[in-house]
Scaffold this motif. Structure first.
Motif, short mmCIF file in Angstrom:
data_model
loop_
_atom_site.label_atom_id
_atom_site.label_comp_id
_atom_site.label_asym_id
_atom_site.label_seq_id
_atom_site.Cartn_x
_atom_site.Cartn_y
_atom_site.Cartn_z
N MET A 1 0.58 -0.48 0.11
CA MET A 1 -0.09 -0.16 -0.41
C MET A 1 0.83 1.05 -0.13
N LEU A 2 1.36 0.86 0.65
CA LEU A 2 2.70 2.87 1.06
C LEU A 2 3.32 2.71 -0.32
N ILE A 3 3.92 1.62 -1.20
CA ILE A 3 4.50 1.27 -2.29
C ILE A 3 3.72 1.98 -3.23
N ILE A 4 2.83 1.61 -3.50
CA ILE A 4 1.51 2.04 -4.51
C ILE A 4 1.33 3.71 -4.35
N ALA A 5 1.28 3.63 -3.34
CA ALA A 5 0.00 5.19 -2.95
C ALA A 5 2.20 6.25 -2.64
N SER A 6 3.84 5.36 -1.87
CA SER A 6 4.08 6.22 -2.14
C SER A 6 3.58 8.17 -1.32
N PHE A 7 2.54 7.47 -0.21
CA PHE A 7 2.11 8.91 0.86
C PHE A 7 1.54 9.72 0.03
N ARG A 8 1.22 9.65 -1.20
CA ARG A 8 0.84 10.48 -2.20
C ARG A 8 -0.57 10.80 -1.64
N GLU A 9 -1.31 9.57 -1.22
CA GLU A 9 -2.79 9.73 -0.85
C GLU A 9 -2.77 10.17 0.40
N LYS A 10 -3.86 11.26 0.59
CA LYS A 10 -3.32 11.24 2.63
C LYS A 10 -4.48 10.72 3.19
N LYS A 11 -5.18 9.60 2.93
CA LYS A 11 -5.77 8.53 2.89
C LYS A 11 -5.29 7.10 3.35
N VAL A 12 -4.31 7.09 2.88
CA VAL A 12 -3.01 5.78 3.01
C VAL A 12 -3.55 5.54 4.56
N LEU A 13 -2.79 6.61 5.36
CA LEU A 13 -1.90 5.95 6.86
C LEU A 13 -3.35 5.73 7.77
N THR A 14 -4.25 6.27 7.22
CA THR A 14 -5.67 5.53 7.91
C THR A 14 -6.04 4.39 7.60
N ARG A 15 -6.16 4.34 6.26
CA ARG A 15 -6.33 2.67 5.46
C ARG A 15 -5.60 1.25 6.04
N LEU A 16 -3.84 1.81 6.56
CA LEU A 16 -2.82 1.23 6.46
C LEU A 16 -3.93 1.20 8.09
N ILE A 17 -4.06 1.36 8.90
CA ILE A 17 -4.55 1.32 10.14
C ILE A 17 -6.26 0.79 10.98
N ALA A 18 -6.44 1.08 9.51
CA ALA A 18 -8.17 0.72 8.87
C ALA A 18 -8.36 -0.99 8.90
N SER A 19 -7.30 -1.18 7.32
CA SER A 19 -7.14 -3.03 7.97
C SER A 19 -6.47 -3.68 8.86
N PHE A 20 -5.08 -2.98 9.08
CA PHE A 20 -5.15 -4.10 10.92
C PHE A 20 -6.04 -4.02 11.58
N CYS A 21 -6.67 -3.31 11.92
CA CYS A 21 -7.53 -3.54 12.70
C CYS A 21 -8.76 -4.69 12.46
N LEU A 22 -9.00 -4.13 10.67
CA LEU A 22 -9.98 -5.26 10.51
C LEU A 22 -9.59 -7.16 10.66
N PHE A 23 -8.48 -6.68 10.09
CA PHE A 23 -7.60 -7.79 9.67
C PHE A 23 -7.70 -8.98 10.71
N PHE A 24 -6.67 -8.31 12.14
CA PHE A 24 -6.82 -9.07 13.34
C PHE A 24 -8.28 -8.72 14.18
N LEU A 25 -9.45 -8.65 14.05
CA LEU A 25 -9.99 -8.67 14.47
C LEU A 25 -11.29 -9.77 14.15
N LEU A 26 -11.14 -9.79 12.31
CA LEU A 26 -11.94 -10.93 11.85
C LEU A 26 -10.96 -12.65 12.09
N LEU A 27 -9.54 -12.41 12.38
CA LEU A 27 -9.31 -13.40 12.79
C LEU A 27 -9.33 -14.04 14.28
N SER A 28 -9.56 -12.91 15.08
CA SER A 28 -9.76 -13.08 16.61
C SER A 28 -11.15 -13.47 16.77
N VAL A 29 -12.14 -13.37 16.14
CA VAL A 29 -13.86 -13.13 15.70
C VAL A 29 -14.40 -13.71 15.77
N ILE A 30 -14.11 -14.37 14.32
CA ILE A 30 -15.36 -15.11 13.59
C ILE A 30 -15.25 -16.44 14.32
#
Length: 195
Positions: free
Chosen positions: A81-110
């Motif tokens: 995500m960082l390579i593709i966005a190269s930090f140009r998109e201002k939402k990339v860091l928000t997406r990183l946080i959201a993807s981490f939370c969603l990824f591990f929530l799904l692994l732990s709760v389903i």
């Protein structure tokens, strides 16, 4: 642990540099930093992947190894995500946080597919397979620890060690104790697989 610390540092640095990178987007130095950070993380991630593959091949899956593998996969995703966005998109860091939370929530709760239940089913199947392939018949009373030490002593070491280590891990991780008497409910998964 070093790779995990490095990824945390990488993301922390990205957050600290976030305003600077956008504030001086035309600076050659900040353009280089913006593009180099994710690429510098790939070699340690590859070494972490090799280490995880080796541990899983040598000792099998555990709850911790599944989470470490998931974290390793997420780190690759974050770098991509960082390579593709190269930090140009201002939402990339928000997406990183959201993807981490969603990824591990799904692994732990389903239900039925979370990491703990998956590991429990996998180890139960492996224990059952190893017991069925053992040279000495498995007594029913050994499920709850009564005759287990004597039965394991009668097995060749190369058969007894993997069975004991997997049972020991299950008893310590999912309830009960590894020695002596244990509560039947702590071994329900083993008892169900072996009955």
């Amino acid at each position: 642990w070093m790779t995990t610390a490095m990824m945390v540092e990488l993301l922390f640095t990205a957050f600290l540099l976030y305003p600077r990178i956008f504030g001086e987007a035309n600076s050659r130095f900040w353009l280089f930093v913006r593009k180099a950070i994710p690429w510098l993380a790939i070699p340690p991630l590859a070494l972490m992947t090799i280490g995880l593959v080796r541990r899983v091949n040598d000792y099998g899956w555990t709850v911790d190894r599944i989470y470490a593998t998931a974290f390793n996969a997420w780190c690759y995703l974050a770098c991509l995500m960082l390579i593709i966005a190269s930090f140009r998109e201002k939402k990339v860091l928000t997406r990183l946080i959201a993807s981490f939370c969603l990824f591990f929530l799904l692994l732990s709760v389903i239900p039925g597919m979370n990491v703990a239940q998956f590991t429990q089913r996998l180890l139960t199947r492996q224990i059952s397979d190893r017991i069925s392939q053992a040279d000495v018949a498995f007594p029913d009373t050994a499920i709850y620890g009564k005759d287990l030490p004597e039965w394991l002593d009668r097995l060749p070491v190369e058969q007894a060690e993997p069975i004991y280590s997997k049972m020991h891990y299950m008893w310590n991780t999912f309830g009960g104790t590894a020695h002596g008497r244990t509560e039947p409910h702590a071994h329900g998964c083993i008892a169900e697989a072996l009955s």
